[in-house]
Design an enzyme around this catalytic site. Structure first.
Site, PDB file in Angstrom:
ATOM      1  N   ARG B  65       0.814  -1.222   0.000  1.00 36.69           N
ATOM      2  CA  ARG B  65       0.000   0.000   0.000  1.00 36.69           C
ATOM      3  C   ARG B  65       0.844   1.268   0.000  1.00 36.69           C
ATOM      4  O   ARG B  65       0.410   2.302  -0.507  1.00 36.69           O
ATOM      5  CB  ARG B  65      -0.990   0.001   1.177  1.00 36.69           C
ATOM      6  CG  ARG B  65      -2.200  -0.900   0.940  1.00 36.69           C
ATOM      7  CD  ARG B  65      -3.260  -0.710   2.015  1.00 36.69           C
ATOM      8  NE  ARG B  65      -2.714  -1.004   3.320  1.00 36.69           N
ATOM      9  CZ  ARG B  65      -2.674  -2.210   3.879  1.00 36.69           C
ATOM     10  NH1 ARG B  65      -3.190  -3.248   3.255  1.00 36.69           N
ATOM     11  NH2 ARG B  65      -2.136  -2.376   5.072  1.00 36.69           N
ATOM     12  N   GLU B 102       1.880  -5.298  13.916  1.00 29.01           N
ATOM     13  CA  GLU B 102       0.576  -5.510  14.551  1.00 29.01           C
ATOM     14  C   GLU B 102       0.027  -6.917  14.307  1.00 29.01           C
ATOM     15  O   GLU B 102      -0.586  -7.516  15.172  1.00 29.01           O
ATOM     16  CB  GLU B 102      -0.394  -4.463  13.992  1.00 29.01           C
ATOM     17  CG  GLU B 102      -1.544  -4.111  14.903  1.00 29.01           C
ATOM     18  CD  GLU B 102      -2.468  -3.084  14.224  1.00 29.01           C
ATOM     19  OE1 GLU B 102      -3.555  -2.868  14.757  1.00 29.01           O
ATOM     20  OE2 GLU B 102      -2.115  -2.534  13.171  1.00 29.01           O
TER      21      GLU B 102
END
Lengths: 177, 177
Positions: B65, B102
């Protein structure tokens, strides 16, 4: 002042890696081109120049290398950016399509809310090889009822004849090998 | 005439997907923002405006991204574009680094010929969460002897305190959640 970049500078800046990712493949590596800001902008400028009067509303770019110039082209054309990704990467509802390409087979996905029927789309990837991937992306885009589809690549490998598969769609490739 | 985009328009355009890619994660989906050309250019314009006078020579963007706005920002800053990718994707010799994030653990790579000691680098990713990925990319960049490193994100998740890990490096995030 920007140096004047020529087509030969661009060609020379692309590195060929033998046997990547598989034996027998001569991989065209654009990282050596796009790390030079003048060559990167030569690529972006040329594709934008070619397509700037077509009314393109969305640039549909193919993961991952297609995202790089794709983002810059979308910004310059004042078009929206739409990613086509491998399965499981897009978080909302998707259309998906099976495809075959030079190195194997796979699935590609696009968000169901990505496009509208009246969008004018440019598909971008760094390289056109057999045309299998682009044909799959066209199939995804046609699910929205869209017929105005343009194709824009940095590199086209002429000997793989991807052009034939994609014949009805206007195409621009910056370099041919 | 472009419509005037506000910070609230940008915030409203980002979609939250619960439990993606894992239960308990509230995923911030930028696809609904960047499909709107005015919002996409608001993002690019703001990051470019913030960093345009820092002499940035390379934008190092994180797969996948980070490539999207990263390409547009590099083009506008007249900087080279350098991809940081997952293992096995970059075709030439690489430095690599282990990192935690994460959603799990991984490895990131950069080409050994990507940067020079006197480069001034902006790292770009769409989102700053715990800071683990960015710290790994800083480690990669420091292998070249580079010390001038700036950070630019679209979104920062303040409650994950990634900022603390990255404290010595100037940082700009367009939206905070």
């Amino acid at each position: 002042m920007h140096p004047v970049i020529t087509q030969k500078d661009l060609e020379d800046s692309i590195r060929t890696i033998p046997d990547f990712p598989k034996p027998g493949i001569q991989f065209k590596d654009i990282t050596t081109a796009i790390k030079d800001p003048d060559i990167f902008n030569y690529i972006v400028d040329n594709i934008v120049e070619y397509y700037k009067n077509k009314g393109i509303t969305k640039v549909v770019a193919i993961e991952s290398r297609g995202f790089i110039a794709g983002g810059a082209i979308a910004s310059r054309l004042n078009a929206g950016f739409i990613p086509v990704r491998k399965p499981g990467k897009l978080p909302s509802e998707t259309y998906s399509v099976n495809y075959s390409l030079e190195y194997g087979e796979g699935i590609l996905e696009i968000h169901k809310d990505a496009l509208k029927q009246n969008d004018i789309v440019m598909i971008h990837d760094d390289l056109l090889a057999t045309g299998g991937t682009s044909l799959a992306v066209i199939e995804l885009i046609r699910k929205f009822g869209i017929s105005k589809i343009f194709l824009g690549y940095i590199i086209e490998l002429d000997f793989l004849q991807g052009k034939k598969k994609l014949e009805p769609y206007p195409k621009y490739s910056l370099i041919h090998f």
